[in-house]
Motif scaffolding. Structure first.
Motif, PDB file in Angstrom:
ATOM      1  N   ARG B 597      62.761  43.851  22.695  1.00 21.43           N
ATOM      2  CA  ARG B 597      61.886  44.514  24.093  1.00 21.43           C
ATOM      3  C   ARG B 597      62.480  45.195  25.111  1.00 21.43           C
ATOM      4  O   ARG B 597      63.612  45.190  25.879  1.00 21.43           O
ATOM      5  N   GLY B 598      61.275  45.709  25.774  1.00 21.70           N
ATOM      6  CA  GLY B 598      61.700  46.799  26.770  1.00 21.70           C
ATOM      7  C   GLY B 598      62.049  48.289  26.227  1.00 21.70           C
ATOM      8  O   GLY B 598      62.742  49.154  27.092  1.00 21.70           O
ATOM      9  N   LYS B 623      63.013  47.153  33.641  1.00 23.91           N
ATOM     10  CA  LYS B 623      61.861  45.339  33.625  1.00 23.91           C
ATOM     11  C   LYS B 623      61.317  45.733  35.531  1.00 23.91           C
ATOM     12  O   LYS B 623      60.504  45.384  35.569  1.00 23.91           O
ATOM     13  N   GLY B 625      60.446  48.618  35.257  1.00 25.20           N
ATOM     14  CA  GLY B 625      59.058  49.476  35.341  1.00 25.20           C
ATOM     15  C   GLY B 625      59.542  50.964  35.023  1.00 25.20           C
ATOM     16  O   GLY B 625      58.378  51.563  35.003  1.00 25.20           O
ATOM     17  N   CYS B 729      56.926  47.563  25.774  1.00 27.36           N
ATOM     18  CA  CYS B 729      56.296  46.491  27.464  1.00 27.36           C
ATOM     19  C   CYS B 729      55.271  46.204  27.622  1.00 27.36           C
ATOM     20  O   CYS B 729      54.651  45.203  27.956  1.00 27.36           O
ATOM     21  N   GLY B 730      54.351  46.383  26.512  1.00 24.30           N
ATOM     22  CA  GLY B 730      53.163  45.462  26.041  1.00 24.30           C
ATOM     23  C   GLY B 730      52.225  46.052  27.181  1.00 24.30           C
ATOM     24  O   GLY B 730      51.110  45.863  27.250  1.00 24.30           O
ATOM     25  N   LYS B 731      52.372  47.465  28.186  1.00 23.10           N
ATOM     26  CA  LYS B 731      51.638  47.825  28.956  1.00 23.10           C
ATOM     27  C   LYS B 731      50.980  49.546  28.749  1.00 23.10           C
ATOM     28  O   LYS B 731      51.365  50.281  28.412  1.00 23.10           O
ATOM     29  N   LEU B 743      54.466  49.014  35.215  1.00 23.25           N
ATOM     30  CA  LEU B 743      55.451  48.725  34.175  1.00 23.25           C
ATOM     31  C   LEU B 743      55.773  47.904  34.068  1.00 23.25           C
ATOM     32  O   LEU B 743      56.816  47.932  33.458  1.00 23.25           O
ATOM     33  N   ARG B 744      56.219  46.882  34.950  1.00 23.61           N
ATOM     34  CA  ARG B 744      57.012  45.928  35.492  1.00 23.61           C
ATOM     35  C   ARG B 744      56.618  45.299  33.949  1.00 23.61           C
ATOM     36  O   ARG B 744      55.494  44.703  33.719  1.00 23.61           O
ATOM     37  N   TRP B 745      58.059  44.511  32.956  1.00 24.38           N
ATOM     38  CA  TRP B 745      57.899  43.375  32.540  1.00 24.38           C
ATOM     39  C   TRP B 745      58.785  42.520  32.928  1.00 24.38           C
ATOM     40  O   TRP B 745      59.793  42.378  33.591  1.00 24.38           O
ATOM     41  N   SER B 746      58.303  41.273  32.571  1.00 26.01           N
ATOM     42  CA  SER B 746      59.667  40.463  32.344  1.00 26.01           C
ATOM     43  C   SER B 746      59.717  39.222  31.397  1.00 26.01           C
ATOM     44  O   SER B 746      59.320  39.486  30.271  1.00 26.01           O
TER      45      SER B 746
END
Lengths: 155, 746
Positions: B597-598, B623, B625, B729-731, B743-746
């Motif tokens: 992921r990432g 993370k 973005g 990142c699924g965005k 585009l931030r993700w966690s």
């Protein structure tokens, strides 16, 4: 208008221009040294990069009245015959596309190599971030700097 | 030399009639005489002498063996000044080091000279082989006659003809006099080389201007300097098409160093001579400085309240209705959507952007004796001539066009606005040469822009994840204008590069597919931007295909191959696309599941400009973005032969970084009818730290005509990048620039 005597590429050159005229336009219009390019006029693209006493400087942001006795080096004066390791590397790797920005790229790179003869990837990206290449030849510019460094470009 | 020379031979026989036999391919070959009346030579070249062998407009061989080849196409950074002469040199069997390349001016003898649509290579490839081979055949014949042996026993190589049996050799320079007396062989008697014997084509040859570029020698339009030349700037209304009501030209004329200042009434043509105020001075800086004192009252016209925000809102409203035009309709999309196992909807959009060629627009002109002579950094010198002819009502013969190197083209220099502006200024000056220089602000605020646009999509997949329905309502920009060709009816039509045609993938590959279009009228000049239309349509189509793949639980590569295996049509060769897609997957090691992921891998393909291109992008999204492009892999099928491997690879790498930059950063805003950004501080462009570390370019040679590479590698870049970002990142990126999406993700 005012008279100025400039030290350009090792020669003494006299011009009679308005004191606020940027060095870029003095070189291009008065001294017929057109290797230094106009790209933005606000110091954002780096096409006008030249050396003042060896320091990379934006010609478009440097009024002629501030130059004084400083040594001006342009792409035409980087070497006598195009033999600077960067110039040779640029030809060997066929870096240019349109070529318009490349004089500025080389002048910035020459100052980098002088300060840091063996720059790493991050050093190169940091030093070159002020120079736009609209054709996006960045990968070959990086390779050209490394090749020149390998050939002693910092000397 | 005592042998006959060109000077005492008739033009017909030497140059025109002889080569008309070669002209079957559409290239007009003829006698080319450098305009003797031209006061200013752009390029210092050894002058032609009567003793040279000059078999056609493009080749001249001197008695000392120096081969001068004319490059007729405009050089804008695409490398054509090197690659087209390479084709002649290959067939001519000449050492590349013996070759001098000169830039040809506009001349009917050269045939078409426009550099657009990636057409320079395909339009000239076969003809240039014939040009070189014909000259080589004549040199071989000259040697054979000199030795009294059959030509079939002689062989050309390394700028000389060899007779193996007697071990005799004559250099091309030594054969010049004899060759010049020979008749031109019919095309049927000219043998082209077998590609397996190529020594030059397909190798890496450095650009012919590189030594001048790295030493700062004059080459570009802005480097033009003529004796007694003046310097001009031209102020136009910030609202496109606005007219001058009044200006303080008397005050400007009184400033030191200013030679003249005047209003140009202009026309309403947004890509022609727009109204404005010219200032002419004794230097560029004097003109720039005087302009700061210029005060103009404008009639801003009817578009002075237009804004991007308002257009965006209007597009959303329009999307709720059917499109005003059906571009293409296959099957019954409504029914297919109703019965699909799963349907999705998405809205994609992209802003207006600028070409931002690094050399601002400029042109130099002199008007003398009722005629114009111009020095133009142009992609389209014939268009420049035509624009002056129609604007000023002079005869074509009275417009002489010299071509300079251009600091970037990207389609910008196909337009003639800056050419007619300097012509209008030169005409007023009547005799004095003048160079017009646009500032960066002029360039960004008066471009012929890449149009923005809005796509409203619906798609459906069946239980197996197969795409069963596709609908796109495209809301675009345009103006009331005449149609193409003979269609003079005035109607609201999409702007240049802003119309969607029915051939865009996946049209023709789906049984149920509907493309609709609605045009919003605007007053913004639009023009071709590198791979016009395609550069954004690919982002939309290849992005939504990815969305459908994920909706149907399918691998993005596998679904693409399934789509490509379905019905094809028109000029789209699905088999060629399947081959490049499969190869890029192999070269990149396609395996999206292997990334943590990432990090992610994305794939896209696109057909345009006769090129079949597939790309895989690999990115890291932090993370926070931040996007970092780690790697791009590209496979190109542009036919049988890569002309110059170095130039070709440079074009593709540059296209990929250009495509990334456009997607990541570029955006113009329109407020009160004007572009709000003025310079690179407000209009960020990609810089070195954002360029990928690694770009791998592979060329798949196929038995198809050789085609161009200036544009076709651009369109797949943005979707490959955005699909990789989604994988990381699924965005999902549905609008440019990237900064508009969190585009931030966690």
């Amino acid at each position: 208008m005012a008279k100025f005597t400039l030290q350009v590429n090792g020669q003494s050159r006299s011009v009679d221009v308005a004191p606020d005229t940027p060095l870029l336009w003095v070189l291009r219009d008065s001294l017929e040294l057109v290797g230094t390019k106009f790209g933005c006029g606000v110091g954002m693209c780096g096409a006008c990069t030249l050396h003042l006493n060896g320091v990379p400087t934006r010609g478009c942001m440097t009024p002629v009245s501030t130059v004084g006795r400083k040594q001006v080096t342009t792409i035409e004066g980087l070497s006598a015959d195009g033999s600077h390791p960067l110039q040779k590397a640029w030809c060997e790797l066929d870096v240019a596309q349109c070529g318009y920005c490349q004089a500025g790229q080389i002048m910035t790179a020459a100052a980098l190599l002088k300060e840091n003869p063996k720059p790493g990837d991050q050093d190169i990206d940091d030093a070159m971030a002020g120079n736009l290449c609209r054709c996006a030849t960045y990968l070959r510019i990086r390779a050209g700097i490394k090749l020149a460094a390998a050939h002693g470009g910092g000397k | 030399m005592s042998t006959p020379t060109f000077a005492n031979r008739s033009i017909d026989r030497r140059d025109f009639l002889k080569f008309s036999a070669l002209a079957g391919g559409g290239l007009v070959l003829g006698f080319y005489l450098k305009s003797a009346g031209s006061a200013f030579a752009a390029e210092v070249v050894k002058p032609a002498t009567g003793a040279d062998f000059k078999p056609n407009a493009f080749i001249r061989i001197a008695p000392d063996g120096v081969v001068t080849l004319v490059s007729k196409q405009p050089e804008i950074g695409q490398g054509i000044k090197t690659s087209l002469p390479m084709i002649i040199a290959e067939e001519l069997e000449v050492n590349w080091k013996d070759v001098v390349i000169v830039q040809g001016d506009l001349d009917a003898a050269y045939g078409g000279q426009s550099a657009g649509g990636s057409r320079s290579t395909p339009n000239n490839y076969n003809e240039f082989h014939k040009l070189g081979a014909t000259a080589r055949t004549m040199l071989v014949e000259a040697a054979a006659q000199t030795w009294g042996v059959p030509a079939t026993e002689c062989r050309a190589a390394s700028s000389a003809v060899h007779h193996a049996a007697t071990k005799r050799t004559l250099g091309y320079g030594e054969l010049v006099a004899k060759a010049a007396t020979l008749p031109v062989p019919p095309t049927a008697d000219v043998q082209l080389k077998d590609p397996k014997d190529y020594k030059l084509l397909g190798t890496r040859i450095g650009g012919v201007d590189n030594p001048k570029i790295v030493t700062g020698q004059p080459l570009f339009g802005l480097d033009t300097k003529l004796p007694g030349m003046l310097y001009a700037v031209y102020e136009k209304c910030p609202v496109f098409g606005g007219k001058v009501v009044s200006a303080n030209t008397d005050q400007i004329k009184a400033l030191p160093g200013v030679k003249d200042a005047f209003i140009i009434e202009g026309t309403s043509n947004l890509s022609g001579l727009m109204p404005g105020v010219a200032i002419v001075a004794d230097s560029t800086w004097t003109a720039f400085s005087a302009r700061k004192q210029l005060k103009v009252t404008w009639d801003e016209g009817k578009t002075a309240n237009d804004s991007w925000d308002a257009f965006t809102a209007k597009a959303t409203e329009l999307s709720k209705q059917p499109g005003t035009a059906t571009v293409r309709k296959d099957g019954d999309v409504t029914a297919a959507l109703a019965t699909a196992a799963k349907t999705i909807e998405a809205a994609y959009s992209y802003p207006f952007i600028s070409h931002a060629s690094i050399e601002p627009q400029n042109c130099t002109a002199v008007f003398k004796d009722g005629g114009f002579e111009i020095w133009a950094p142009s992609q389209n010198p014939g268009g420049a001539q035509g624009a002056i002819v129609s604007q000023f009502g002079v005869a074509k013969e009275k417009v002489l066009v010299h071509l300079t190197r251009s600091g970037g083209g990207f389609g910008r220099r196909l337009s003639q606005d800056y050419v007619v502006e300097v012509a209008a200024i030169a005409q007023k000056l009547n005799g004095a040469p003048v160079k017009l220089t646009w500032t960066r602000e002029d360039d960004l605020r008066h471009d012929q822009y890449r149009a923005g646009g809005f796509h409203f999509l619906k798609g459906g997949v069946d239980t197996a994840g197969k795409v069963v329905a596709w609908q796109n309502h495209f809301v675009t920009f345009g103006s009331i204008s005449a149609g193409r060709g003979n269609d003079t009816t005035m109607a609201l039509r999409p702007g240049s590069g802003a119309g969607l045609d029915g051939d865009q993938f996946p049209s023709r590959f789906l049984a149920n597919c509907l493309t609709e279009q609605t045009v919003m009228e605007c007053g913004i000049p639009m023009g071709p931007w590198r791979a016009p239309g395609n550069n954004v349509f690919s982002f939309v189509m290849q992005g939504f295909i990815d969305e459908l793949a994920h909706a149907g639980g399918r691998d993005p590569l596998e679904l693409r191959l399934e789509l490509l295996s379905q019905k094809s049509g028109g000029n789209y060769d699905a088999a060629r696309m399947i081959a490049v897609v499969k190869l890029v997957a192999e070269k990149a090691g396609w395996n999206p599941k292997k990334f943590p992921r990432g990090q992610g891998q994305g794939i896209a393909f696109h057909f345009s400009h006769q090129g079949y291109i597939a790309q895989v992008a690999e990115v890291t999204v932090s993370k926070e973005g931040q996007v970092k492009v780690d790697r791009f892999v590209c496979v190109c099928d542009v036919g049988a032969q890569i002309v110059n491997l170095s130039g070709a690879e440079n074009q593709v790498q540059g296209s990929i970084v250009d495509g990334i930059g456009a997607a990541m950063f570029q955006e113009l805003n329109l407020e009160r009818g004007r572009i709000t950004q003025g310079n690179f501080n407000e209009y960020p462009m990609l810089r070195m730290p954002d360029a990928p570390a690694q770009i791998e370019v592979h060329f798949l040679s196929t038995n198809n005509p050789t085609t161009g590479l200036g544009e076709p590698a651009i369109p797949p870049v943005a979707p490959a990048l955005c699909n990789a970002i989604f994988a990381a990142c699924g965005k999902r990126i549905r609008q440019f620039p990237l900064s508009r999406t969190d585009l931030r993700w966690s």
